[in-house]
Design a protein around this motif. Structure first.
Motif, mmCIF file in Angstrom:
data_model
loop_
_atom_site.group_PDB
_atom_site.id
_atom_site.type_symbol
_atom_site.label_atom_id
_atom_site.label_comp_id
_atom_site.label_asym_id
_atom_site.label_seq_id
_atom_site.Cartn_x
_atom_site.Cartn_y
_atom_site.Cartn_z
ATOM 1 N N ARG A 1 86.587 -26.316 -57.591
ATOM 2 C CA ARG A 1 87.935 -26.878 -58.229
ATOM 3 C C ARG A 1 87.837 -27.981 -58.780
ATOM 4 N N ARG A 2 87.404 -29.106 -58.272
ATOM 5 C CA ARG A 2 87.267 -30.307 -58.567
ATOM 6 C C ARG A 2 86.448 -30.416 -59.974
ATOM 7 N N GLU A 3 85.348 -29.688 -59.949
ATOM 8 C CA GLU A 3 84.412 -29.648 -61.164
ATOM 9 C C GLU A 3 85.070 -28.897 -62.229
ATOM 10 N N VAL A 4 86.046 -27.810 -62.137
ATOM 11 C CA VAL A 4 86.849 -27.156 -63.061
ATOM 12 C C VAL A 4 87.704 -28.229 -63.861
ATOM 13 N N ALA A 5 88.558 -29.020 -62.675
ATOM 14 C CA ALA A 5 89.405 -29.734 -63.282
ATOM 15 C C ALA A 5 88.969 -31.009 -64.244
ATOM 16 N N ASP A 6 87.796 -31.484 -63.795
ATOM 17 C CA ASP A 6 87.099 -32.521 -64.295
ATOM 18 C C ASP A 6 86.790 -31.993 -65.811
ATOM 19 N N ILE B 1 87.222 -16.458 -60.749
ATOM 20 C CA ILE B 1 85.847 -16.525 -60.489
ATOM 21 C C ILE B 1 85.355 -15.184 -61.348
ATOM 22 N N ALA B 2 84.368 -15.310 -62.115
ATOM 23 C CA ALA B 2 83.721 -14.126 -62.776
ATOM 24 C C ALA B 2 82.497 -13.777 -61.856
ATOM 25 N N ASP B 3 82.291 -12.556 -61.812
ATOM 26 C CA ASP B 3 80.847 -12.141 -61.173
ATOM 27 C C ASP B 3 80.265 -10.971 -62.310
ATOM 28 N N VAL C 1 80.795 -15.154 -69.271
ATOM 29 C CA VAL C 1 80.866 -16.512 -68.450
ATOM 30 C C VAL C 1 80.822 -17.593 -69.640
ATOM 31 N N GLU C 2 80.883 -17.251 -71.010
ATOM 32 C CA GLU C 2 80.757 -18.244 -71.904
ATOM 33 C C GLU C 2 82.034 -19.096 -71.840
ATOM 34 N N ARG C 3 83.342 -18.661 -71.521
ATOM 35 C CA ARG C 3 84.681 -19.445 -71.514
ATOM 36 C C ARG C 3 84.599 -20.044 -70.341
ATOM 37 N N THR C 4 83.800 -19.950 -69.103
ATOM 38 C CA THR C 4 83.907 -20.662 -67.799
ATOM 39 C C THR C 4 83.840 -22.089 -68.154
ATOM 40 N N ALA C 5 84.436 -22.867 -67.031
ATOM 41 C CA ALA C 5 84.129 -24.353 -67.215
ATOM 42 C C ALA C 5 83.037 -24.941 -66.044
ATOM 43 N N VAL C 6 82.729 -23.908 -65.200
ATOM 44 C CA VAL C 6 81.475 -24.360 -64.290
ATOM 45 C C VAL C 6 80.703 -23.055 -64.000
ATOM 46 N N LEU C 7 79.354 -23.105 -63.962
ATOM 47 C CA LEU C 7 78.414 -22.196 -63.464
ATOM 48 C C LEU C 7 78.155 -22.432 -62.013
ATOM 49 N N LEU D 1 85.330 -6.062 -82.167
ATOM 50 C CA LEU D 1 86.024 -6.455 -80.935
ATOM 51 C C LEU D 1 85.209 -6.840 -80.053
ATOM 52 N N GLU D 2 85.158 -8.000 -79.491
ATOM 53 C CA GLU D 2 84.300 -8.515 -78.107
ATOM 54 C C GLU D 2 85.337 -9.126 -77.250
ATOM 55 N N LEU D 3 84.840 -8.447 -75.958
ATOM 56 C CA LEU D 3 86.023 -9.033 -74.842
ATOM 57 C C LEU D 3 85.013 -10.024 -73.964
ATOM 58 N N LYS D 4 85.357 -11.103 -73.794
ATOM 59 C CA LYS D 4 85.073 -12.511 -72.920
ATOM 60 C C LYS D 4 85.901 -12.533 -72.023
ATOM 61 N N LEU D 5 85.721 -12.081 -70.684
ATOM 62 C CA LEU D 5 86.671 -12.461 -69.515
ATOM 63 C C LEU D 5 87.059 -13.973 -69.659
ATOM 64 N N LEU D 6 88.057 -14.174 -69.109
ATOM 65 C CA LEU D 6 88.502 -15.784 -69.011
ATOM 66 C C LEU D 6 88.599 -15.923 -67.531
ATOM 67 N N ALA D 7 87.641 -16.933 -67.316
ATOM 68 C CA ALA D 7 87.587 -17.307 -65.960
ATOM 69 C C ALA D 7 87.149 -18.841 -65.779
ATOM 70 N N ASP D 8 87.299 -19.379 -64.678
ATOM 71 C CA ASP D 8 87.068 -20.884 -64.368
ATOM 72 C C ASP D 8 85.536 -21.020 -63.991
ATOM 73 N N VAL D 9 85.266 -20.084 -63.013
ATOM 74 C CA VAL D 9 83.716 -20.147 -62.662
ATOM 75 C C VAL D 9 83.006 -18.708 -62.864
#
Length: 439
Positions: free
Chosen positions: A321-326, A207-209, A231-237, A151-159
């Motif tokens: 927010r714009r970068e995540v949407a794109d 946002i994930a820190d 942060v592997e599932r994030t859209a933007v770093l 089992l591996e937990l990867k947080l779900l975040a946009d940034v």
């Protein structure tokens, strides 16, 4: 305590055995067979929930076992099916078996059956026919699926926030959201990932820190790069760099190297660079540090912010927010393009299940002398192996039924073609060996 990796043993329920029974009632002549079927074993089901954020519970309960099905009984009574075992896990949990992903739970209340329970065996009432009016055989219940799961937990975040320790990541998260990470003026204050929702205009950004990285993190230095999975599932770093750094370009390039060593795919994500802690610096110094970063940023935008005075924070959130949407839009387009690929011609599920193969076993003379029943042929195939697992080899009628199935599927003909005779010992999958013809 935050735990994002766990190993558990998963076992679905075993199916119940069918019953061999004959109806015995006063005034009922030749009541006939009335053995019922066994119940189905329970499944192991994982349920994602937003109310959990750690895999800590699996450290104390390393085995997950569903309920077995009950055996059938007389009067054609079917055994009770085993209840499914529903296991709650945090959103973002990956279930793996030998490195292969079994389930990926990314949405609240999403369910996935990770181990299926075994089917119950048929009772002797099931086998009644015009030519077999008093069968004395019944099937065994199938074992449920079992395996050791990772089992591996990867947080779900946009940034995802990345950077050196004490670069202002936790302070930024506490200012733009209701998250309350630990903040102090020393390195490695953050020891576990934190999530926060930042409201911007009429929308929001998740946002994930994660704990800070240092040079050599991929080799285990500092806290290592183990938290980068979040942060592997994030859209933007969002790469945060302390404005008081002597060489911000070197700091930036060091983190980039660690990201590339961990995952080239992650390093290729859209990136925004934030120069933090600018409240006590002159505009000229801020401009100089920003220029140094722009020279090595490969086109990524560089913004100067102050979490203390909130200077530049709103503009940064809007850009994020714009970068995540794109990014999400491009991701959706790629999924559509993959769906338009040429169709792959393959056997359907039924044909693949019906397929079988015969393998001749070549044994040494010493092995033949030591063993009484040396297997001459091994038969493999999903459908025939399922029949063999449900066969009770202590009942000669059950074994003869299995021989009839082999004849109807063409397996017996192929065995004879390859030189098998009546006393030839065959084995189907991992089942008990038996002779081709009853001896």
């Amino acid at each position: 305590m935050f735990v994002d990796i766990a190993r558990v043993f998963i076992r679905a329920g075993k199916g119940g055995n069918g019953a061999v029974s004959f109806r015995h009632e006063k005034y009922v002549d030749k009541g006939g067979p009335d053995g019922g079927d066994g119940g189905r074993g329970g499944d192991v089901v994982f349920l994602a929930t937003k109310d959990l954020n750690t895999l800590l519970n699996f450290r104390y309960k390393p085995e997950l076992k569903a309920e077995n099905g009950e055996d059938g009984s007389k009067r054609k009574k079917r055994g009770k099916s085993g209840s499914p075992l529903v296991v709650k896990v945090p959103m973002g949990t990956l279930v793996k078996c030998d490195g292969k992903v079994v389930a990926d739970l990314t949405a609240d209340q999403q369910q996935a059956v990770v181990a299926r329970g075994g089917d119950g065996g048929f009772g002797n009432a099931h086998f009644t026919s015009s030519t077999r009016q008093a069968p004395k055989m019944a099937e065994l219940g199938e074992a449920g699926e079992e395996f050791e799961a990772e089992l591996e937990l990867k947080l779900l975040a946009d940034v995802g926030l990345v950077g050196f320790p004490n670069a202002g990541k936790s302070t930024f998260l506490s200012v733009v959201s209701n998250a309350r990470p630990e903040i102090a003026n020393y390195e490695f204050t953050t020891l576990t990932p934190n999530l926060g929702v930042a409201d911007v205009d009429d929308g929001s950004v998740l946002i994930a820190d994660i704990p800070g990285l240092i040079e050599g993190a991929s080799e285990g230095k500092g806290l290592g790069d183990q938290f980068l999975r979040h942060v592997e599932r994030t859209a933007v770093l969002l790469h945060m760099i302390d404005a008081y750094s002597d060489d911000p370009a070197e700091k930036y390039q060091t983190i980039r190297r660690e990201l590339e060593k961990y995952s080239e795919e992650l390093a290729a994500r859209p990136e925004i660079i934030a120069l933090t802690k600018c409240e006590g610096l002159d505009d000229e110094i801020i401009a100089m540090q920003s220029t140094v970063l722009q020279n090595v940023a490969n086109g990524s935008p560089v913004l100067a912010i102050s979490s203390q005075t909130h200077a530049g924070v709103t503009e940064l959130l809007r850009l994020l927010r714009r970068e995540v949407a794109d990014y999400r839009e491009r991701e959706a387009e790629l999924v559509e393009e993959e769906g338009d690929d040429l169709p792959v011609i393959a056997l359907d599920a039924q044909a693949a299940s019906d397929a079988w193969a015969v393998e001749r076993v070549i044994s040494d003379e010493s092995e033949v002398a030591d063993e009484e029943d040396v297997v001459d042929f091994i038969i493999r195939g999903a459908k025939i192996e399922k029949f063999a697992r449900r066969t009770n080899f202590d009942q000669f009628e059950s074994v003869n039924r299995l021989r009839d199935i082999m004849r109807k599927m063409g397996i017996a003909h192929e065995l004879i073609r390859q030189g098998a005779v009546g006393e030839t010992v065959v084995q189907i999958g991992e089942s008990t060996p038996f002779t081709l013809v009853e001896q």
